[in-house]
Design a protein around this motif. Structure first.
Motif, PDB file in Angstrom:
ATOM      1  N   UNK A 146       8.185  -7.917  14.241  1.00  0.00           N
ATOM      2  CA  UNK A 146       8.550  -8.655  13.038  1.00  0.00           C
ATOM      3  C   UNK A 146       8.352  -7.744  11.835  1.00  0.00           C
ATOM      4  N   UNK A 147       9.376  -7.616  11.037  1.00  0.00           N
ATOM      5  CA  UNK A 147       9.182  -6.824   9.827  1.00  0.00           C
ATOM      6  C   UNK A 147       8.549  -7.713   8.765  1.00  0.00           C
ATOM      7  N   UNK A 148       7.532  -7.177   8.112  1.00  0.00           N
ATOM      8  CA  UNK A 148       6.837  -7.948   7.075  1.00  0.00           C
ATOM      9  C   UNK A 148       6.767  -7.123   5.796  1.00  0.00           C
ATOM     10  N   UNK A 149       6.552  -7.814   4.710  1.00  0.00           N
ATOM     11  CA  UNK A 149       6.421  -7.175   3.406  1.00  0.00           C
ATOM     12  C   UNK A 149       5.285  -6.160   3.387  1.00  0.00           C
ATOM     13  N   UNK A 150       5.443  -5.125   2.594  1.00  0.00           N
ATOM     14  CA  UNK A 150       4.358  -4.156   2.438  1.00  0.00           C
ATOM     15  C   UNK A 150       3.124  -4.783   1.805  1.00  0.00           C
ATOM     16  N   UNK A 151       3.336  -5.871   1.127  1.00  0.00           N
ATOM     17  CA  UNK A 151       2.215  -6.563   0.496  1.00  0.00           C
ATOM     18  C   UNK A 151       1.079  -6.804   1.476  1.00  0.00           C
ATOM     19  N   UNK A 152       1.446  -7.177   2.711  1.00  0.00           N
ATOM     20  CA  UNK A 152       0.421  -7.573   3.673  1.00  0.00           C
ATOM     21  C   UNK A 152      -0.471  -6.406   4.082  1.00  0.00           C
ATOM     22  N   UNK A 182      -0.668  16.032   2.491  1.00  0.00           N
ATOM     23  CA  UNK A 182       0.538  16.165   1.685  1.00  0.00           C
ATOM     24  C   UNK A 182       1.229  14.817   1.533  1.00  0.00           C
ATOM     25  N   UNK A 183       1.237  14.006   2.583  1.00  0.00           N
ATOM     26  CA  UNK A 183       1.948  12.731   2.558  1.00  0.00           C
ATOM     27  C   UNK A 183       1.186  11.648   1.828  1.00  0.00           C
ATOM     28  N   UNK A 184      -0.115  11.850   1.636  1.00  0.00           N
ATOM     29  CA  UNK A 184      -0.910  10.806   1.030  1.00  0.00           C
ATOM     30  C   UNK A 184      -1.063   9.632   1.966  1.00  0.00           C
ATOM     31  N   UNK A 185      -1.490   8.530   1.413  1.00  0.00           N
ATOM     32  CA  UNK A 185      -1.750   7.348   2.214  1.00  0.00           C
ATOM     33  C   UNK A 185      -1.622   6.163   1.275  1.00  0.00           C
ATOM     34  N   UNK A 186      -0.544   5.432   1.425  1.00  0.00           N
ATOM     35  CA  UNK A 186      -0.261   4.379   0.453  1.00  0.00           C
ATOM     36  C   UNK A 186       0.183   3.110   1.158  1.00  0.00           C
ATOM     37  N   UNK A 187       0.272   2.069   0.354  1.00  0.00           N
ATOM     38  CA  UNK A 187       0.628   0.777   0.901  1.00  0.00           C
ATOM     39  C   UNK A 187       2.052   0.756   1.477  1.00  0.00           C
ATOM     40  N   UNK A 188       2.977   1.413   0.800  1.00  0.00           N
ATOM     41  CA  UNK A 188       4.369   1.310   1.246  1.00  0.00           C
ATOM     42  C   UNK A 188       4.815   2.526   2.047  1.00  0.00           C
ATOM     43  N   UNK A 189       3.873   3.147   2.735  1.00  0.00           N
ATOM     44  CA  UNK A 189       4.216   4.270   3.600  1.00  0.00           C
ATOM     45  C   UNK A 189       4.971   3.802   4.833  1.00  0.00           C
ATOM     46  N   UNK A 190       5.782   4.672   5.410  1.00  0.00           N
ATOM     47  CA  UNK A 190       6.310   4.372   6.746  1.00  0.00           C
ATOM     48  C   UNK A 190       5.190   4.495   7.774  1.00  0.00           C
ATOM     49  N   UNK A 191       5.393   3.887   8.933  1.00  0.00           N
ATOM     50  CA  UNK A 191       4.339   3.908   9.951  1.00  0.00           C
ATOM     51  C   UNK A 191       4.164   5.298  10.534  1.00  0.00           C
ATOM     52  N   UNK A 238       5.661   9.115  -1.298  1.00  0.00           N
ATOM     53  CA  UNK A 238       6.317   8.151  -2.180  1.00  0.00           C
ATOM     54  C   UNK A 238       5.680   8.080  -3.562  1.00  0.00           C
ATOM     55  N   UNK A 239       4.439   8.498  -3.700  1.00  0.00           N
ATOM     56  CA  UNK A 239       3.770   8.409  -4.992  1.00  0.00           C
ATOM     57  C   UNK A 239       3.166   9.757  -5.340  1.00  0.00           C
ATOM     58  N   UNK A 240       2.934   9.960  -6.629  1.00  0.00           N
ATOM     59  CA  UNK A 240       2.325  11.211  -7.056  1.00  0.00           C
ATOM     60  C   UNK A 240       0.908  11.296  -6.510  1.00  0.00           C
ATOM     61  N   UNK A 241       0.457  12.499  -6.162  1.00  0.00           N
ATOM     62  CA  UNK A 241      -0.887  12.637  -5.605  1.00  0.00           C
ATOM     63  C   UNK A 241      -1.967  12.246  -6.601  1.00  0.00           C
ATOM     64  N   UNK A 242      -3.044  11.650  -6.097  1.00  0.00           N
ATOM     65  CA  UNK A 242      -4.082  11.133  -6.971  1.00  0.00           C
ATOM     66  C   UNK A 242      -5.319  12.010  -7.070  1.00  0.00           C
ATOM     67  N   UNK A 243      -5.637  12.725  -6.000  1.00  0.00           N
ATOM     68  CA  UNK A 243      -6.867  13.513  -6.025  1.00  0.00           C
ATOM     69  C   UNK A 243      -6.531  14.989  -6.227  1.00  0.00           C
ATOM     70  N   UNK A 244      -7.485  15.768  -6.766  1.00  0.00           N
ATOM     71  CA  UNK A 244      -7.200  17.178  -7.036  1.00  0.00           C
ATOM     72  C   UNK A 244      -6.779  17.949  -5.794  1.00  0.00           C
TER      73      UNK A 244
END
Lengths: 322, 434
Positions: A138-144, B121-130, B139-145
């Protein structure tokens, strides 16, 4: 206002944080286009087939590489989902044979309910009714992924963040079933008065994803979820305060607390799987480049589901008994 | 192109040393030169070490003088526990600039550059691909030095790639490494008696074993792999699974909101949680490692096995008490003896190396391997020695070795003194037997 909250919560100033599932799918192309600087000199323009290099399954493990846990999923499946599927919603399934028994396929459904019950019911339907039960992603929002608790739970029961790369990997490389809701948040946010009126199908990104993976699209029409959790209003101020994705007023939420979010009304569910739409015989080498074609197919699928919904609603005698 | 004269930057890092050790075993490689700011920690046989400053400003002279054809840049600091922030910046940004300057330009002898980068290099963010593939950008600018440094260094490398189309540029982005000889922030985090986590999060994590890491670098030196590659072990675990494998307990002491100040408080109290680890403790990160596997590389350990190895090591630790890893296998005096004593038969010193599991790009079969080099004398080592030293070693050699050495000497340096010495020895036993 949902947008501003999300961005302040993340303390990240992106140009827009309002990107729903489907808009993300539309970005698949941008991801690819970003190849220029990193490996501009790669000789192989065409991607080599890397499928045989997928990591083999380690049998000692109970959690997949996607973070899906057999144990947790099995527990929920045997208790909550089973109860809702068999006793509460008394799901009725038609056309299960349209779900392919092997290979990747993209399932596309209408979406509703504040905490949508439709996704787990479709997954359960495939598990219960299909001659060859297959797991559904199931694809879900990144929010989760960013919300404590949910970020732990959702991947364990089969949720995958709706990122174009994720969908492509599941469909093309791992040959799995993926369920998307092209309406995205616009579907679950809509109020009771707008029930069964499909929202915009994003930008057709889901069609692109299926085309790239050469996977068929299986449309699904689902009746009952709108009445199971009618949304009467959306409270922007409380949404900001709690940092939730939205703050709806439903018959049981928020006055029964978070468990009220599971308080569905016992509407009768009918799930109809429609004949698959192939995406690999369009006569074009790279159909996803043809935006007009993508939009046409997206529109067709939306119209099919809408027609089917109206047909089912017209024949329905009672919301509760079907 | 076949690499023959290799320069390794960051020789004193663990993987730099391991790579040098591996290249020393390869008879095709004539010269291995290593540079770093501190002396190497691993036992090296024929690698020459040159001490340089943080900024690596004089590399060009070494490169030109030694006619280096391959630079392996393992010098990048990707972990803030290794050194201070300013030194890391000096090393990562200015150092990379200088290394690239040494490798580039029309007059440079360098034909291949292998650059060790990091999955940070890729960072670690909420909207990353798996799974990050090599073609994705963060997807976002790097945050740490540290992350800023890595991105800047990689940008410089990709610039270099455009300006020097003749040079093979391999960029390897490594996942977090674990292993008995490493000191990384993840390693010290997983050494804690209980593992502090963020409440309500169970991130996906992926590691690479230190052996695989050294093999990855060696593979890139052996074969021409142009492009960027992710290097991470097969399999992605969730943190709770890792903690379970280690036989430890998770304690979700970090609150989901206000994590950074809480982590800082813990750091004050002596718990090693670096600030750049926090996003990965929340969202996790996994890499798509298939492209490097497609070049013929075979990982020896999966992520799970890497964690299990770490567990074995953690169990041994109270018994070994600080003598971690391979250091107890190395005593410099013994090593000196083995290398230089005339009484040692060189053919007996080192056990035969195992055949490599990796194959050249294009050939898939894992078992059709090159025959492992026979434990015969590696004659190349002598070639660089002055005649006087060779003469002292000669009596310790067996007849076959002497003949091989004579052959080599005739074809290469053909020093009369050495040849006469060998002839005498080859003749001597015969006369005594009579």
């Amino acid at each position: 206002m949902a947008d501003t909250t999300r961005s302040t919560l993340r303390q990240e100033t992106r140009e827009s944080s309002r990107i729903d599932d489907d808009d993300r799918l539309a970005m698949v192309d941008n991801g690819r286009a970003g190849t220029g600087s990193a490996s501009g000199r790669d000789v192989a323009e065409r991607e080599p087939d890397l499928r045989e290099y997928l990591a083999p399954i380690e049998t000692e493990r109970q959690v997949t590489d996607w973070g899906r846990s057999e144990r947790v999923e099995g527990f929920f499946d045997k208790t909550l989902v089973d109860f809702y599927y068999n006793l509460w919603f008394r799901c009725e399934v038609e056309g299960i044979e349209h779900v392919p028994a092997e290979g990747g396929a993209l399932l596309v459904s209408n979406h509703s309910g504040a905490l949508p019950p439709d996704a787990p019911m479709i997954a359960k339907a495939i598990k219960e009714e299909h001659p060859q039960p297959r797991p559904l992603h199931l694809t879900v929002e990144h929010f989760f992924k960013g919300y404590p608790g949910l970020s732990m739970l959702i991947p364990k029961i089969g949720g995958v963040p709706a990122h174009p790369a994720n969908v492509h990997r599941l469909l093309a490389d791992e040959q799995q079933l993926v369920l998307v809701f092209p309406e995205g948040r616009k579907g679950t946010e809509k109020l009771y008065k707008d029930r069964y009126r499909l929202r915009r199908f994003g930008r057709g990104g889901f069609v692109e994803a299926a085309m790239r993976a050469r996977a068929p699209i299986v449309p699904i029409a689902l009746v009952g979820a709108e009445e199971a959790m009618p949304v009467f209003a959306q409270l922007g101020a409380l949404q900001k305060l709690t940092g939730l994705i939205y703050f709806p007023i439903t018959p049981t939420f928020p006055h029964f607390g978070l468990f009220g979010a599971l308080g569905y009304l016992p509407a009768k569910f009918k799930i109809r799987f429609l004949p698959p739409v192939p995406t690999d015989d369009l006569g074009v080498e790279e159909p996803w480049e043809d935006q007009a074609l993508v939009q046409t197919i997206a529109h067709d699928i939306r119209a099919t589901i809408q027609d089917e919904l109206l047909d089912m609603l017209g024949k329905r005698r009672s919301v509760w008994f079907g | 192109m076949r690499s023959r004269r290799v320069l390794i930057t960051g020789l004193s890092t663990y993987w730099g040393g391991r790579l040098a050790q591996a290249l020393e075993q390869d008879p095709e490689i004539e010269t291995v030169i290593g540079i770093d700011r501190r002396p190497p920690k691993l036992a090296l046989e024929r690698t020459e070490f040159v001490q340089v400053s943080d900024a690596h400003s004089l590399i060009r002279r070494i490169v030109d003088a030694a006619e280096i054809d391959t630079i392996v840049d393992t010098r990048l600091v990707v972990d803030s526990i290794v050194t201070s922030r300013t030194r890391a910046h000096e090393n990562n940004v200015i150092g990379t600039m200088n290394v690239l300057a040494a490798a580039g330009g029309p007059s440079s002898p360098v034909r291949k550059l292998v650059f060790k980068s990091s999955a940070r290099y890729y960072g670690s963010e909420q909207d990353d691909p798996a799974f990050f593939t090599e073609k994705m950008r963060r997807p976002h600018a790097p945050g740490t030095p540290i992350e800023r440094d890595i991105c800047e260094a990689e940008a410089n490398v990709s610039d270099f790639r455009h300006k020097n189309p003749e040079t093979t540029v391999t960029v390897l982005r490594f996942a977090n490494a674990l292993g008995p000889d490493l000191k990384t922030s993840w390693q010290s985090y997983l050494h804690l008696p209980v593992i502090p986590t963020i409440l309500g999060f169970d991130p996906r994590v992926q590691f690479i074993h230190e052996d695989d890491m050294a093999n990855c670098l060696e593979h890139a030196v052996k074969y021409d792999l142009d492009g960027t590659f992710n290097c991470a072990a097969d399999g992605v675990l969730v943190l709770s699974e890792v903690v379970d494998l280690l036989g430890k307990t998770m304690v979700p002491v970090l609150p989901p909101w206000g994590t950074a100040p809480a982590a800082q408080a813990l750091r004050r109290a002596g718990v090693p949680i670096q600030s750049e680890m926090l996003p990965s403790l929340r969202f996790g990160r996994a890499l798509d490692n298939r492209r490097y596997k497609a070049t013929g590389f075979v990982y020896q350990h999966t992520t799970r096995e890497t964690v299990l190895r770490l567990r074995e090591q953690q169990r041994l630790e109270p018994i070994l008490r600080g003598a971690v890893g391979t250091s107890y296998r190395y005593e410099s005096a013994v090593e000196e003896f083995l290398r230089f004593s005339p009484s040692v038969r060189q053919s007996n010193v080192r056990p035969a190396p195992l055949p490599p599991a990796n194959s050249a790009p294009g050939e898939r079969s894992e078992h059709e391997q090159l025959e492992a080099p026979a434990p015969a004398p590696s004659t190349t080592a002598y070639g660089s020695l002055p005649a006087r030293e060779i003469l002292t070693i000669l009596p310790s050699l067996s007849h076959e070795d002497l003949r091989a050495l004579r052959e080599h000497e005739v074809h290469h340096a053909a020093r009369a003194t050495v040849l006469r010495g060998i002839d005498q020895l080859l003749g001597a036993p015969v006369t005594s037997a009579r």
